[in-house]
Design an enzyme around this catalytic site. Structure first.
Site, short mmCIF file in Angstrom:
data_model
loop_
_atom_site.label_atom_id
_atom_site.label_comp_id
_atom_site.label_asym_id
_atom_site.label_seq_id
_atom_site.Cartn_x
_atom_site.Cartn_y
_atom_site.Cartn_z
N LYS A 1 65.78 19.93 34.03
CA LYS A 1 66.19 18.65 34.30
C LYS A 1 67.63 18.62 35.06
CE LYS A 1 65.12 16.68 30.48
NZ LYS A 1 64.38 17.79 29.93
N GLU B 1 74.12 14.42 25.81
CA GLU B 1 73.80 15.71 25.97
C GLU B 1 74.84 16.81 25.34
OE1 GLU B 1 70.60 17.17 28.05
OE2 GLU B 1 70.16 15.54 26.81
N ARG B 2 74.88 17.57 25.67
CA ARG B 2 75.69 18.89 25.11
C ARG B 2 77.18 18.64 25.89
NH1 ARG B 2 70.96 21.05 26.72
NH2 ARG B 2 69.56 21.28 25.30
N1 LIG Z 1 65.95 25.80 39.48
C1 LIG Z 1 65.62 26.59 38.89
N2 LIG Z 1 65.82 28.10 39.00
C2 LIG Z 1 66.14 29.04 38.17
N3 LIG Z 1 65.78 28.90 36.60
C3 LIG Z 1 65.84 27.39 36.24
C4 LIG Z 1 65.87 26.45 37.39
N4 LIG Z 1 65.64 25.25 36.46
C5 LIG Z 1 65.68 25.37 35.29
N5 LIG Z 1 66.05 26.76 35.10
C6 LIG Z 1 66.06 27.54 33.88
O1 LIG Z 1 65.50 26.73 32.91
C7 LIG Z 1 66.40 26.76 32.03
C8 LIG Z 1 66.66 25.24 31.41
O2 LIG Z 1 67.05 24.43 32.53
P1 LIG Z 1 67.97 23.02 32.16
O3 LIG Z 1 68.90 23.28 31.13
O4 LIG Z 1 68.11 22.17 33.31
O5 LIG Z 1 66.73 22.20 31.34
P2 LIG Z 1 66.67 20.76 30.69
O6 LIG Z 1 65.40 20.35 31.08
O7 LIG Z 1 67.73 20.27 31.13
O8 LIG Z 1 66.74 21.23 29.19
P3 LIG Z 1 67.49 20.13 27.91
O9 LIG Z 1 66.20 19.04 27.73
O10 LIG Z 1 67.22 20.98 26.76
O11 LIG Z 1 68.65 19.73 28.40
C9 LIG Z 1 67.81 27.07 32.60
O12 LIG Z 1 68.67 27.41 31.78
C10 LIG Z 1 67.35 27.93 33.67
O13 LIG Z 1 67.03 29.17 32.94
#
Ligand SMILES: Nc1ncnc2c1ncn2[C@@H]1O[C@H](COP(=O)(O)OP(=O)(O)OP(=O)(O)O)[C@@H](O)[C@H]1O
Length: 467
Positions: A163, A189-190
């Site tokens: 996300k 968030e962080r």
């Molecule tokens: N488009 C992308 N291309 C490559 N890797 C990705 C991509 N999107 C996400 N990732 C991988 O997934 C990991 C987690 O992504 P992200 O921090 O955006 O998740 P999140 O859904 O925001 O998590 P949280 O809920 O913990 O905040 C990233 O650190 C990366 O390694």
């Protein structure tokens, strides 16, 4: 604190109890109305918002700062107004907290206009119907779940499915091209993510047209609960007073709901379904209904929505879905296969995907892509049991197309260049439509699937990349 006020005996009360962030206070003279801002502590640094009046002389409020040092018998002062935040053009390029105080290295803001964070949402007659598409340069979004200019879009997903990466990429792709101002609101968030974003925006040169407001996970629930309202008040200033188009990015709206649950629990209210506050729907609606486009200007909002335990029937997700015109759903399965962005192509949807809005051509290509992917989904069980060879020729062709479409829908991001090693790509809608049409017409049926993985436009596929 920014606001100085004279302490007046009549507006002064005494703290009766301090339970974490919840404060009960006794006011012998004037009982502060609900939503009043109270100050306490040696330097009046503790800010409390009145949430209920318990009886003729007692209020119960939630602290938006730490209550350390506060004790029974301490004095508390009523400011006589609700929580206010600064508004104005001087906010651009700054990083602020829930009170509108600067938290970056620059000078504090001075002599700014203050405005209450509580407002009614605009009346229906002030909201013009609009139906423009907001292009993002991300293939899967522009094709299957186009964003609405002046509308609300949600990026739904469980933990760690991308996300934040997707919202950062959207900032990269659209903030530069966006004519108005952008507002980023970080809720729960962080802190690390806030710092990274600030640096990225500065490097990209878009900071001077952006305001960033944060109430991160280390802050009390009261601050996380109100930071969305604070950011929205600033967005409304740019929309109504400056008559500009505003891009409002929120990461993460679930944390607003979660903060509301914490506040409600601390206030002693009985929890409702799945432990959420009984007022979940109205709390969320109060915030979401204010995010809207009026005759003055537009607010286009993109909100990340964390889905607890990947359960899309969770009340927080269900209630948020209802407010949005576009829902981009992120799937753990696609992420585990390395198909980034992990957008669930069948479950993501947009109210914009209609022929009168996107045009017949776009609509037909999107429908054909969906149909092919849905047929492939149906065939997966048969393939697992009997193998690909047992399928009819037509079905095998469907599988061939669907797998190529799935790979073509992956895209290297600018924001992930450092750790994926792929150079970021912005793909126009025309290029996406062209690529999908050519795959559906079997032009690439003998090209290896790998050749379509992590590319931008279809022109990058070399005909020599045969299976
Ligand atoms: N488009 C992308 N291309 C490559 N890797 C990705 C991509 N999107 C996400 N990732 C991988 O997934 C990991 C987690 O992504 P992200 O921090 O955006 O998740 P999140 O859904 O925001 O998590 P949280 O809920 O913990 O905040 C990233 O650190 C990366 O390694």
């Amino acid at each position: 604190m920014q606001q100085k006020f004279l302490t007046n005996e009549l507006n002064q009360g005494t703290i009766l109890s301090v339970r974490g962030s919840v404060i009960d206070a006794y006011f012998p003279h004037h009982l502060p109305p609900v939503q009043s801002e109270l100050h306490a502590g040696d330097d009046q640094e503790i800010v409390i918002e009145v949430l209920t009046q318990l009886n003729n002389h007692t209020i119960r409020g939630i602290a938006l700062t730490s209550t350390r040092g506060l004790s029974r018998g301490s004095k508390v002062n009523n400011t006589g107004h609700p929580l206010k935040v600064p508004v104005g053009r001087e906010l651009l390029g700054r990083m602020l907290n829930v009170f509108g105080q600067t938290i970056d290295v620059g000078k504090p803001l001075e002599n700014t206009n203050l405005r209450s964070i509580h407002h009614d949402s605009p009346a229906l007659v002030e909201r013009p119907p609009r139906s423009d598409i907001f292009k993002t340069g991300i293939k899967a979004i522009d094709l299957l779940s186009p964003l609405e200019r002046g509308g609300k879009a949600g990026l739904f997903g469980g933990a760690g499915v991308g996300k934040t990466v997707l919202i950062t990429e959207l900032i990269h792709n659209v903030v530069g091209a966006h004519k108005g101002v952008s507002l980023f609101c970080g809720i729960g968030e962080r802190c690390r993510e806030a710092e990274e974003l600030y640096r990225e925006m500065k490097e990209a040169g878009v900071l001077e047209n952006t305001v960033m407001v944060f109430g991160q996970m280390n802050e009390p629930p009261g601050a996380r609960y109100r930071v969305g309202h604070a950011a929205l008040t600033m967005a409304e200033y740019f929309r109504d007073d400056q008559r500009q188009d505003v891009l409002l990015l929120i990461d993460n709206i679930f944390r607003f709901i979660q903060a509301g649950t914490e506040v409600s629990g601390l206030m002693g209210e009985l929890p409702s379904r799945v432990g959420y506050q009984p007022t979940l729907a109205s709390d969320l609606a109060e915030l979401e209904e204010r995010i809207c486009t009026t005759t003055n200007g537009s607010i286009t909002s993109v909100q990340a929505v964390y889905v607890p335990a990947d359960d899309f029937t969770d009340p927080s997700a269900v209630h948020t879905f209802a407010h949005l015109s576009t829902s981009v759903v992120l799937s753990r399965k696609r992420a585990s296969e390395g198909l980034y962005p992990a957008i669930d192509l069948l479950n993501s949807s947009s109210k914009m995907l209609m022929p009168p809005i996107v045009g017949d051509h776009h609509y037909q290509v999107a429908q054909a892509v969906r149909e092919t992917l849905a047929n492939y989904e149906d065939l997966k069980d048969i393939i697992a049991m009997l193998g690909l060879e047992e399928l009819s020729r037509e079905d095998r062709r469907t599988v061939n197309r669907a797998r190529r479409l799935e790979r073509f829908m992956t895209q290297p991001f600018f924001s992930t260049e450092q750790f994926t090693g792929y150079e970021g790509k912005f793909v126009s809608l025309e290029e996406t439509l062209d690529g999908c049409e050519r795959i559906l017409n079997d032009e690439f049926h003998d090209v290896s699937e790998r050749a379509l993985y992590m590319i931008g436009s279809i022109a990058e596929v070399k005909k020599s990349d045969t299976k």
